[in-house]
Motif scaffolding. Structure first.
Motif, PDB file in Angstrom:
ATOM      1  N   LYS A  17       0.859  -1.180   0.000  1.00 48.50           N
ATOM      2  CA  LYS A  17       0.000   0.000   0.000  1.00 48.50           C
ATOM      3  C   LYS A  17       0.898   1.234   0.000  1.00 48.50           C
ATOM      4  CE  LYS A  17      -3.778   2.322   2.347  1.00 48.50           C
ATOM      5  NZ  LYS A  17      -4.661   2.341   3.513  1.00 48.50           N
ATOM      6  N   ILE A  18       0.636   2.114  -0.966  1.00 47.41           N
ATOM      7  CA  ILE A  18       1.400   3.363  -1.093  1.00 47.41           C
ATOM      8  C   ILE A  18       0.398   4.501  -1.233  1.00 47.41           C
ATOM      9  CG2 ILE A  18       3.037   4.681  -2.487  1.00 47.41           C
ATOM     10  CD1 ILE A  18       4.136   1.987  -3.533  1.00 47.41           C
ATOM     11  N   GLU A  19       0.623   5.575  -0.514  1.00 51.48           N
ATOM     12  CA  GLU A  19      -0.179   6.786  -0.683  1.00 51.48           C
ATOM     13  C   GLU A  19       0.736   7.903  -1.135  1.00 51.48           C
ATOM     14  OE1 GLU A  19      -2.606   7.965   2.598  1.00 51.48           O
ATOM     15  OE2 GLU A  19      -3.715   6.080   2.616  1.00 51.48           O
ATOM     16  N   ARG A  20       0.265   8.665  -2.120  1.00 48.52           N
ATOM     17  CA  ARG A  20       1.007   9.817  -2.630  1.00 48.52           C
ATOM     18  C   ARG A  20       0.030  10.943  -2.887  1.00 48.52           C
ATOM     19  NH1 ARG A  20       6.003   9.478  -5.661  1.00 48.52           N
ATOM     20  NH2 ARG A  20       7.162   7.809  -4.683  1.00 48.52           N
ATOM     21  N   VAL A  21       0.464  12.162  -2.653  1.00 47.55           N
ATOM     22  CA  VAL A  21      -0.319  13.335  -3.023  1.00 47.55           C
ATOM     23  C   VAL A  21       0.371  13.984  -4.214  1.00 47.55           C
ATOM     24  CG1 VAL A  21      -1.163  15.595  -2.308  1.00 47.55           C
ATOM     25  CG2 VAL A  21      -1.230  13.670  -0.690  1.00 47.55           C
ATOM     26  N   GLN A 106      -0.810 -13.723 -10.611  1.00 44.12           N
ATOM     27  CA  GLN A 106      -1.545 -12.476 -10.761  1.00 44.12           C
ATOM     28  C   GLN A 106      -1.742 -11.782  -9.411  1.00 44.12           C
ATOM     29  OE1 GLN A 106      -5.163 -13.632 -12.873  1.00 44.12           O
ATOM     30  NE2 GLN A 106      -4.281 -12.741 -14.713  1.00 44.12           N
ATOM     31  N   THR A 107      -1.810 -10.457  -9.470  1.00 41.15           N
ATOM     32  CA  THR A 107      -2.155  -9.649  -8.310  1.00 41.15           C
ATOM     33  C   THR A 107      -3.263  -8.689  -8.712  1.00 41.15           C
ATOM     34  OG1 THR A 107      -0.499  -7.927  -8.783  1.00 41.15           O
ATOM     35  CG2 THR A 107       0.188  -9.749  -7.325  1.00 41.15           C
ATOM     36  N   THR A 108      -3.931  -8.140  -7.716  1.00 42.40           N
ATOM     37  CA  THR A 108      -4.966  -7.137  -7.945  1.00 42.40           C
ATOM     38  C   THR A 108      -4.408  -5.780  -7.570  1.00 42.40           C
ATOM     39  OG1 THR A 108      -6.715  -8.737  -7.481  1.00 42.40           O
ATOM     40  CG2 THR A 108      -7.304  -6.400  -7.340  1.00 42.40           C
ATOM     41  N   LEU A 109      -4.546  -4.831  -8.483  1.00 43.69           N
ATOM     42  CA  LEU A 109      -4.112  -3.458  -8.265  1.00 43.69           C
ATOM     43  C   LEU A 109      -5.359  -2.593  -8.153  1.00 43.69           C
ATOM     44  CD1 LEU A 109      -1.849  -1.291  -8.161  1.00 43.69           C
ATOM     45  CD2 LEU A 109      -2.091  -1.126 -10.658  1.00 43.69           C
ATOM     46  N   THR A 110      -5.530  -1.959  -6.994  1.00 40.16           N
ATOM     47  CA  THR A 110      -6.644  -1.051  -6.759  1.00 40.16           C
ATOM     48  C   THR A 110      -6.079   0.343  -6.566  1.00 40.16           C
ATOM     49  OG1 THR A 110      -7.925  -2.807  -5.706  1.00 40.16           O
ATOM     50  CG2 THR A 110      -8.633  -0.530  -5.283  1.00 40.16           C
ATOM     51  N   LEU A 111      -6.598   1.295  -7.341  1.00 35.60           N
ATOM     52  CA  LEU A 111      -6.168   2.688  -7.245  1.00 35.60           C
ATOM     53  C   LEU A 111      -7.359   3.539  -6.849  1.00 35.60           C
ATOM     54  CD1 LEU A 111      -4.270   2.659 -10.634  1.00 35.60           C
ATOM     55  CD2 LEU A 111      -3.208   2.611  -8.374  1.00 35.60           C
ATOM     56  N   LEU A 112      -7.181   4.327  -5.791  1.00 35.56           N
ATOM     57  CA  LEU A 112      -8.205   5.263  -5.334  1.00 35.56           C
ATOM     58  C   LEU A 112      -7.679   6.668  -5.529  1.00 35.56           C
ATOM     59  CD1 LEU A 112      -9.220   3.513  -1.989  1.00 35.56           C
ATOM     60  CD2 LEU A 112     -10.274   3.260  -4.256  1.00 35.56           C
ATOM     61  N   PHE A 113      -8.504   7.533  -6.090  1.00 34.37           N
ATOM     62  CA  PHE A 113      -8.133   8.911  -6.401  1.00 34.37           C
ATOM     63  C   PHE A 113      -9.017   9.834  -5.572  1.00 34.37           C
ATOM     64  CE2 PHE A 113      -7.436   6.144  -9.968  1.00 34.37           C
ATOM     65  CZ  PHE A 113      -6.224   6.523 -10.514  1.00 34.37           C
ATOM     66  N   LEU A 122      -3.476   9.726  -4.194  1.00 32.38           N
ATOM     67  CA  LEU A 122      -3.584   8.420  -4.825  1.00 32.38           C
ATOM     68  C   LEU A 122      -3.246   7.369  -3.776  1.00 32.38           C
ATOM     69  CD1 LEU A 122      -3.759   6.601  -7.438  1.00 32.38           C
ATOM     70  CD2 LEU A 122      -1.281   6.791  -7.494  1.00 32.38           C
ATOM     71  N   THR A 123      -4.135   6.409  -3.609  1.00 40.20           N
ATOM     72  CA  THR A 123      -3.861   5.252  -2.758  1.00 40.20           C
ATOM     73  C   THR A 123      -3.745   4.048  -3.671  1.00 40.20           C
ATOM     74  OG1 THR A 123      -5.140   6.225  -0.948  1.00 40.20           O
ATOM     75  CG2 THR A 123      -4.654   3.866  -0.807  1.00 40.20           C
ATOM     76  N   GLY A 141       9.649  -0.521  -7.487  1.00 37.48           N
ATOM     77  CA  GLY A 141       9.224  -0.173  -8.839  1.00 37.48           C
ATOM     78  C   GLY A 141       8.072   0.814  -8.853  1.00 37.48           C
ATOM     79  N   TRP A 142       7.070   0.584  -8.005  1.00 44.13           N
ATOM     80  CA  TRP A 142       5.938   1.509  -7.966  1.00 44.13           C
ATOM     81  C   TRP A 142       6.366   2.885  -7.480  1.00 44.13           C
ATOM     82  CZ3 TRP A 142       2.251   1.152 -11.018  1.00 44.13           C
ATOM     83  CH2 TRP A 142       1.539  -0.019 -11.252  1.00 44.13           C
ATOM     84  N   ASN A 143       7.212   2.950  -6.464  1.00 39.90           N
ATOM     85  CA  ASN A 143       7.652   4.266  -5.984  1.00 39.90           C
ATOM     86  C   ASN A 143       8.408   5.024  -7.069  1.00 39.90           C
ATOM     87  OD1 ASN A 143       6.721   4.868  -3.290  1.00 39.90           O
ATOM     88  ND2 ASN A 143       7.873   3.068  -2.633  1.00 39.90           N
ATOM     89  N   SER A 144       9.248   4.351  -7.816  1.00 39.69           N
ATOM     90  CA  SER A 144       9.954   4.996  -8.910  1.00 39.69           C
ATOM     91  C   SER A 144       8.971   5.447  -9.991  1.00 39.69           C
ATOM     92  CB  SER A 144      10.998   4.041  -9.500  1.00 39.69           C
ATOM     93  OG  SER A 144      11.704   4.662 -10.540  1.00 39.69           O
ATOM     94  N   SER A 145       7.995   4.606 -10.310  1.00 42.05           N
ATOM     95  CA  SER A 145       6.978   4.963 -11.299  1.00 42.05           C
ATOM     96  C   SER A 145       6.171   6.174 -10.849  1.00 42.05           C
ATOM     97  CB  SER A 145       6.029   3.783 -11.531  1.00 42.05           C
ATOM     98  OG  SER A 145       6.698   2.708 -12.130  1.00 42.05           O
ATOM     99  N   LEU A 146       5.821   6.222  -9.570  1.00 37.04           N
ATOM    100  CA  LEU A 146       5.040   7.356  -9.059  1.00 37.04           C
ATOM    101  C   LEU A 146       5.869   8.636  -9.051  1.00 37.04           C
ATOM    102  CD1 LEU A 146       3.019   5.576  -6.233  1.00 37.04           C
ATOM    103  CD2 LEU A 146       2.245   6.187  -8.549  1.00 37.04           C
ATOM    104  N   ASP A 147       7.177   8.509  -8.863  1.00 40.07           N
ATOM    105  CA  ASP A 147       8.054   9.682  -9.019  1.00 40.07           C
ATOM    106  C   ASP A 147       7.973  10.189 -10.459  1.00 40.07           C
ATOM    107  OD1 ASP A 147       8.902   9.408  -6.375  1.00 40.07           O
ATOM    108  OD2 ASP A 147      10.817   8.474  -6.913  1.00 40.07           O
ATOM    109  N   CYS A 148       8.014   9.256 -11.422  1.00 43.55           N
ATOM    110  CA  CYS A 148       7.911   9.633 -12.838  1.00 43.55           C
ATOM    111  C   CYS A 148       6.556  10.260 -13.134  1.00 43.55           C
ATOM    112  CB  CYS A 148       8.138   8.411 -13.732  1.00 43.55           C
ATOM    113  SG  CYS A 148       9.824   7.740 -13.653  1.00 43.55           S
TER     114      CYS A 148
END
Length: 157
Positions: A17-21, A106-113, A122-123, A141-148
């Motif tokens: 779980k990652i949260e970013r503003v 497989q994994t499930t990716l849930t994104l909340l805006f 973004l959660t 990988g996700w943290n680097s992608s969210l930086d991008c």
């Protein structure tokens, strides 16, 4: 059996779980995740170039993304499960090979805006990984992608 017996519990050590503003409106952040022309400009860790090969944005629609990184080719593919613009996006997917054969569980990716008055929280919830090692690799990988993504959003405001 009662309803409680039907609940699936997630092993906390295999959930990410990652949260970013982001300093961008919710609609734009949602479109950055759902429109191929946006995704191609930020999706993937730093140093990767992504091409959206398939993107059928509807429940049950398939997606496939090719990422070319410093270490070679990577493909991510799966199916959209829920689309609730601009609040929620759920997809199930996995890594695959060039022919489309899944190479990882497989994994499930849930994104909340969440709208924060011109900014967006973004959660990201990604589960259930086969191991804590897999979770940790995806966290990096996700943290680097969210930086991008943050850098990209700053250019389209």
């Amino acid at each position: 059996m009662g309803a409680a017996h039907n609940l699936v519990s997630e092993p906390a050590d295999r959930v990410l779980k990652i949260e970013r503003v982001f300093d961008a409106p919710r609609d734009l952040v949602f479109r950055a995740w759902t429109e191929p022309e946006h995704m191609a400009k930020w999706f993937g860790p730093r140093g990767f170039k992504s091409t959206v090969e398939k993107h059928d944005l509807r429940p049950g629609g398939a997606y496939r993304i090719h990422m070319l990184g410093p270490d070679g080719d990577h493909w991510s593919q799966g199916v959209f499960r829920e689309i609730d613009p601009p609040k929620r996006l759920v997809m199930v997917g996995s890594w695959a090979d060039a022919q489309g054969n899944l190479t990882r569980p497989q994994t499930t990716l849930t994104l909340l805006f969440d709208d924060l008055g011109g900014k967006t929280r973004l959660t990201l919830h990604n589960a259930i990984f086969e191991s804590t090692t897999a979770r940790d690799m995806h966290q990096s990988g996700w943290n680097s992608s969210l930086d991008c993504l943050a850098e990209y959003l700053a250019t389209v405001r």
